[in-house]
Design an enzyme around this catalytic site. Structure first.
Site, PDB file in Angstrom:
ATOM      1  N   CYS A   1      -2.254  -6.295  99.071  1.00 12.69           N
ATOM      2  CA  CYS A   1      -1.628  -7.799  98.194  1.00 12.69           C
ATOM      3  C   CYS A   1      -2.237  -7.888  96.911  1.00 12.69           C
ATOM      4  O   CYS A   1      -1.526  -8.216  95.759  1.00 12.69           O
ATOM      5  CB  CYS A   1      -1.189  -8.561  99.343  1.00 12.69           C
ATOM      6  SG  CYS A   1      -3.031 -10.033 100.173  1.00 12.69           S
TER       7      CYS A   1
ATOM      8  N   GLU B   1       7.892  -4.660  94.912  1.00 11.31           N
ATOM      9  CA  GLU B   1       6.177  -4.574  95.490  1.00 11.31           C
ATOM     10  C   GLU B   1       6.462  -3.535  96.139  1.00 11.31           C
ATOM     11  O   GLU B   1       7.252  -3.437  97.336  1.00 11.31           O
ATOM     12  CB  GLU B   1       5.598  -6.050  96.875  1.00 11.31           C
ATOM     13  CG  GLU B   1       4.959  -5.380  97.178  1.00 11.31           C
ATOM     14  CD  GLU B   1       3.625  -6.629  97.887  1.00 11.31           C
ATOM     15  OE1 GLU B   1       2.852  -6.751  97.641  1.00 11.31           O
ATOM     16  OE2 GLU B   1       4.812  -7.034  98.930  1.00 11.31           O
TER      17      GLU B   1
ATOM     18  N   LYS C   1      -1.029 -14.497 116.468  1.00 10.34           N
ATOM     19  CA  LYS C   1      -0.248 -13.369 116.792  1.00 10.34           C
ATOM     20  C   LYS C   1      -0.765 -12.599 115.663  1.00 10.34           C
ATOM     21  O   LYS C   1      -0.953 -11.890 114.355  1.00 10.34           O
ATOM     22  CB  LYS C   1       1.396 -13.429 116.472  1.00 10.34           C
ATOM     23  CG  LYS C   1       2.134 -12.844 117.740  1.00 10.34           C
ATOM     24  CD  LYS C   1       3.434 -12.659 116.726  1.00 10.34           C
ATOM     25  CE  LYS C   1       3.428 -11.323 115.614  1.00 10.34           C
ATOM     26  NZ  LYS C   1       3.467 -10.331 115.519  1.00 10.34           N
TER      27      LYS C   1
ATOM     28  N   GLU D   1       1.272 -16.955 102.104  1.00 16.66           N
ATOM     29  CA  GLU D   1       0.561 -15.847 101.524  1.00 16.66           C
ATOM     30  C   GLU D   1       1.432 -14.506 101.523  1.00 16.66           C
ATOM     31  O   GLU D   1       1.599 -14.326 102.229  1.00 16.66           O
ATOM     32  CB  GLU D   1      -0.542 -15.820 102.006  1.00 16.66           C
ATOM     33  CG  GLU D   1      -1.822 -17.021 102.230  1.00 16.66           C
ATOM     34  CD  GLU D   1      -1.874 -16.879 100.838  1.00 16.66           C
ATOM     35  OE1 GLU D   1      -2.045 -16.248  99.854  1.00 16.66           O
ATOM     36  OE2 GLU D   1      -2.286 -17.919 100.566  1.00 16.66           O
TER      37      GLU D   1
END
Ligand SMILES: Cc1cc2nc3c(=O)[nH]c(=O)nc-3n(C[C@H](O)[C@H](O)[C@H](O)COP(=O)(O)OP(=O)(O)OC[C@H]3O[C@@H](n4cnc5c(N)ncnc54)[C@H](O)[C@@H]3O)c2cc1C
Length: 1009
Positions: free
Chosen positions: A792, A888, A677, A758
């Site tokens: 990231c 973040e 996906k 992750e």
């Protein structure tokens, strides 16, 4: 022997005679410099440390710091007695009276630098130039400087050049030509210019942008030079800048104003394989222009850099790998220049007596008067050769760098390397005293000898393929090369691919379940974030029924796939890699449109996908066979792996091909069946991966492509009893949800679900007080703002020691203001749009939070009016507890935190929930050791950007709230997709055991491999 060769030898011997008449050692300054050179040539490791120490020294402020560094650099030197002697105020002394030895060392290095730097400033240099004038030696002056990281710095530099020009013209008004002949070709005032000092944003992908920015900066300088009767030379830098420099030269000197000006020159580097073609092109250009120009022919100053860089990136090396090849090419180009003397004035830039004698002999043979060309040599080097050439009646010009010690350091280190190079002429002549016969040998003859099995002298050849010592694990894995975007043919391919992709806008992609293409009533649209009214494509949207079908298909296909030999599965990945490579430009172009990736970032993403395929295929072959655990008589134990079952791969949009392909390939090669996906924002790229795997021959049901909303079908499948493994990369919020949900065991579930998770980061970069700021600034800006900060791994917290805070900030803010923001369809753009409107709003909200919490130190003023462009933003005065320092943001927003010392820096760096990447800029070996040991990050990067992990080289992934501790692209990654199994058999019968137990038992796998 040919007559030319005998003429060369005759002239060479004459030069040597004259050189020997006034003997001067290569290392003419006795004392510190001589000892440094001697030691360096004896021990390569020590040489490296010595030069590194010389490099950091000017940036150290106190005696204490100097002493600390000295001890750190040389604590392990095995030749420490010699070292102490060399260091005069040696290591022993430094411990007792540091206040004496620090300054002495600094003084020694300054003196050494003075040997190569002709003056601190324009006034200072005049003394040297006057002295040389009396010796009949002319000059070309070059301004040394730090790497220009911003347009402010570039403008300052341009102003300094103008000042220098004025000063030189004023001071040399009455100077006359030393030969009094053909003087119109050789103006007294001669300036050497480096284009990288005049524009901070030169990008090899976009020479046109560099030319457009550089021409207006150069015009005033050229205009003034022309008025003053001066000469301007364009120096040549690294290969990445070569085409831009050539293009700029031809463009500006074809302009009406400068078309008939003959006093312009450029450098040709004979170590480049392209150099002959480039020179021919320049000569042709000059004929069309109708005015002569000048060429300084050199071998080239960046040999080590070019070979290292191309080895790192898997590129064909642009420079020759054997020294005699460069020498031979120098002679070929000499002939080309002299044969075209009617349009080009030659300057031979060499200290090599063979190369010099060859030019003399050839010019003589062609009947060119010695006043019509010149020899150029570097200040501080080969003094006796200069004197000899003057005495023989040739024109000699000295290349004189001007500047302070700190900016001059990289120049100094280059000269030190050149003087101690095993390959160099100067070392061979003045240090090793090789006989004239050897020094004057024809390089073509040496090459012929080497082809016949005679080795060229010393270590003249390197093997470009053996990049890793064979003893290291993973040694035989080679990454796919990056596309070298400095090459015009690659730029053209990318442009063509972009044009082609535009034509495909609006394409429609179906779901793929069990090999069947399925269209649904709902179609998702995927838009170009640079221009949201452009629809890149439409994708069928799956709902729960399609998700159910996909899980069922994957479940049904599993039995067959798990029994398929791992070799067959590996070959599937390798075929996919080949297709990715074949479609590389097309896919990169699609990424530019679908997710707003700048060119090189898009290419890096496709390269990474290729690497994942080939690396995981290789790893599977290493672990695929059942392997004996221990060799004991009478019992056999074999460990091997089984796949887990159905894998659900949920991927993000920021590395739309690489991460998706990495997780899918790992799952497939290990024998799992897969439902992939992709992210809703990068669904067309996801569909391309499905296409690629189908072309590669993946059987129906093994890989299923399901597009849909994460919150609907994603959540449904995570909870599904028939899904055994979830490989997820994305946000912390979703990741933690999956982790928790997968922990619940459902009715009918066979396996404990494995989650590979992750997530994000809040990545720090610490800048130490002795950091090389040229590198720290450029790399920090790129780590924070490259691809809009949407990696990231991106830098989001810059932690700066207070000692050099002001200098760092001054340069950082200037550099941020110079970064190119725009539509990434244009080459060379660094900051494009963020992915979608939701991200756009969220990041702007964070910027508002930042304005309240801290100080807005910088925000770009101009961004394109349409599209999701966020101006790069920097906050200062940030404290560790603020939201902008903890959460973040995933956009081009950088928080700067000022700290007292390294202790506090580490505490701040480690003080968040995340541990993904972390960086450190420092030249203190002890501090570097400390960071290596203490920084909490899955990937720690020293003295380089904190983004850009490479498969196999930098296994990637973090811990704490950044991830579950898995390493994509690492040796043990595949184990996450497998269950280990051990089979033990007692093979003793009545005490009798077989003599030998095989290491592998392939019959173990069924059917047989
Ligand atoms: C006045 C002047 C200006 C210069 N300007 C520039 C400039 O703008 N840009 C620039 O790049 N260089 C420039 N150089 C050249 C550079 O700085 C070196 O001085 C020059 O390459 C040394 O060559 P040589 O002929 O004096 O010595 P040599 O000892 O004969 O040659 C050394 C050179 O050979 C090449 N070489 C070394 N090992 C190998 C190998 N294994 N395989 C192939 N080739 C090898 C390298 O280029 C090395 O520098 C300039 C040099 C001078 C004298």
């Amino acid at each position: 022997m040919t007559s030319l060769q005998s003429e060369i030898e005759q002239r060479g011997r004459r030069i040597f005679e004259l050189v020997d008449k006034y003997p001067e050692s290569l290392f003419s300054k006795a004392g510190f410099y001589q000892r440094l050179m001697t030691l360096s040539m004896r021990d390569e490791q020590l040489k490296l440390q010595l030069f590194r120490f010389v490099d950091v020294l000017p940036s150290l402020h106190t005696s204490g710091e100097i002493i600390e560094h000295l001890q750190e650099y040389f604590a392990d030197a095995h030749d420490s007695r010699k070292l102490s002697e060399f260091l005069e105020a040696g290591v022993r002394l430094t411990r007792t009276v540091p206040w004496i030895s620090g300054p002495i060392l600094r003084w020694n290095v300054s003196e050494m630098a003075r040997q190569f730097i002709a003056g601190r400033n324009p006034n200072d240099v005049m003394r040297t130039l006057r002295k040389r004038w009396t010796q009949k030696i002319g000059f070309t002056v070059d301004l040394l400087g730090e790497t220009v990281v911003s347009e402010t710095e570039a403008d300052e530099y341009a102003a300094r050049y103008l000042d220098l020009l004025e000063g030189l013209a004023r001071e040399t008004k009455n100077w006359t030509d030393p030969l009094g002949k053909n003087s119109e070709l050789f103006p007294v005032v001669n300036l050497s210019v480096k284009i990288s000092a005049l524009y901070s944003q030169i990008n090899p992908a976009d020479p046109a942008d560099a030319v457009a920015h550089l021409t207006p900066k150069l015009r005033p300088l050229l205009r003034r030079a022309r008025e003053l009767g001066a000469f301007i030379n364009f120096d040549m830098e690294s290969y990445a800048h070569k085409n831009t420099t050539l293009e700029l030269f031809k463009t500006v000197f074809t302009e009406e104003e400068f078309k008939d000006w003959p006093h312009a020159g450029i450098v040709a580097q004979a170590y480049l394989r392209d150099s002959e073609a480039d020179l021919r092109d320049l000569i042709e250009w000059s004929r069309a222009r109708g005015t002569r120009f000048a060429v300084r022919l050199v071998k080239g100053a960046y040999w080590d850099y070019e070979t290292t860089k191309s080895r790192q990136n898997g590129w064909d090396c642009p420079v020759y790998l054997q020294k005699p090849e460069s020498d031979a090419n120098f002679e070929t180009l000499t002939r080309l220049l002299l044969e075209n003397e009617s349009v080009v004035t030659s300057a031979f830039g060499s200290h090599n007596v063979r190369s010099i004698a060859h030019s003399q002999a050839l010019a003589e043979k062609l009947g060119i008067d010695r006043s019509r060309f010149e020899f150029q040599l570097l200040y501080g080097m080969a003094g006796p050769i200069k004197r000899a050439l003057v005495e023989m009646g040739y024109r000699v010009r000295e290349y004189c760098p001007v500047g302070e010690l700190l900016p001059g350091m990289s120049y100094l280190v280059r000269r030190l390397l050149e003087n101690t190079s095993n390959e160099g002429f100067l070392r061979a002549k003045f240090s090793e005293n090789l006989p004239a016969k050897d020094l004057l040998r024809d390089p073509c003859e040496i090459l012929r000898g080497s082809r016949n099995g005679v080795r060229p002298p010393s270590n003249a050849t390197i093997n470009m393929t053996t990049t890793t010592p064979k003893t290291q694990r993973g040694a035989s894995y080679e990454n796919a090369p990056l596309t070298n975007i400095a090459l015009p043919e690659n730029q053209e391919k990318m442009r063509a691919a972009l044009r082609e992709q535009r034509k495909q806008f609006g394409r429609r992609v179906p779901l793929t379940i069990n090999g069947e293409k399925i269209w649904t009533d709902n179609m998702f649209s995927s838009v170009n974030p640079s221009q949201p009214d452009q629809i890149v494509g439409y994708a069928a949207e799956a709902g729960i029924p399609e998700a159910e079908r996909a899980v069922a298909a994957a479940r049904a296909a599993f039995e067959k796939w798990r029994r398929t030999s791992f070799e067959e599965r590996c070959q599937l990945l390798e075929r996919a890699a080949e297709i990715l490579e074949r479609r590389r430009f097309e896919l990169s172009a699609l990424e530019v449109f679908e997710v707003g990736k700048p060119w090189v970032e898009a290419d890096g993403d496709i390269r990474e996908a290729i690497d994942f395929c080939t690396f995981y295929a290789r790893q599977m072959r290493l672990i695929g066979r059942p392997r004996l655990t221990q060799n004991v008589p009478g019992e056999e134990s074999y460990q091997h792996y089984w796949p887990r079952g159905v894998a659900l791969v949920i991927a993000p949009w920021n590395f739309p091909m690489a991460i998706l392909c990495g997780m899918v390939s790992a799952a497939l090669v290990t024998g799992n069946t897969v439902i992939m996906k992709p992210s809703e924002q990068s669904v067309i790229i996801g569909a391309m991966l499905m296409e690629i795997y189908e072309e590669a021959g993946v059987p129906p049901g093994i890989l299923n492509f399901l597009n849909g909303k994460g919150s609907v079908i994603g959540a449904h499948m995570v909870d599904h009893k028939d899904v055994d493994l979830i490989a997820f990369t994305g946000s912390r919020e979703v990741g933690l949800g999956i982790w928790e949900s997968a922990g619940k065991t459902r009715e009918g579930q066979r396996e404990l679900k494995r989650v590979i998770c992750e997530m994000g980061g809040k990545n720090p970069m610490i800048v130490d007080s002795d950091a090389d700021l040229d590198e720290a600034i450029v790399d920090s800006i790129y780590s924070a703002f490259g691809f809009q900060g949407q990696k990231c791994s991106a830098l989001s917290r810059l932690i700066v020691l207070e000692e050099n805070y002001d200098r760092v900030m001054e340069r950082l803010l200037g550099a941020a203001a110079s970064v190119r923001v725009g539509n990434p369809e244009e080459p060379g753009i660094v900051v494009g749009p963020v992915i979608d409107e939701a991200a756009y709003r969220r990041i702007l909200d964070y910027i508002e939070v930042g304005k309240k919490e801290a100080t807005l130190a910088y925000q770009a003023k101009e961004v394109p009016p349409h599209g999701y462009f966020i101006p790069p933003t920097i906050f200062t005065g940030v404290k560790p507890n603020m939201r902008i320092a903890r959460e973040e943001i995933f956009g081009p927003v950088l928080s700067v935190l000022k700290v007292r010392d390294l202790d506090e820096a580490i505490e701040v760096a480690n003080g968040t929930d995340y541990a993904l990447t972390g960086g450190f800029f420092s030249r203190s070996p002890a501090n570097i050791q400390r960071i290596k040991a203490q920084l909490e990050a899955g990937n720690v990067y020293i003295n380089r950007p904190c983004t850009g992990a490479i498969v196999g080289r930098h296994p990637f992934g973090g811990f704490k709230m950044s991830g579950s501790g898995t390493k994509a692209g690492g040796e043990d990654y595949l184990l996450n997709f497998l269950v280990p199994r051990v089979v033990t058999e007692n093979v003793t019968r009545h005490g009798l055991a077989p003599e030998k137990t095989p290491e592998y038992r392939d019959e173990f796998l069924w059917p047989k491999q």
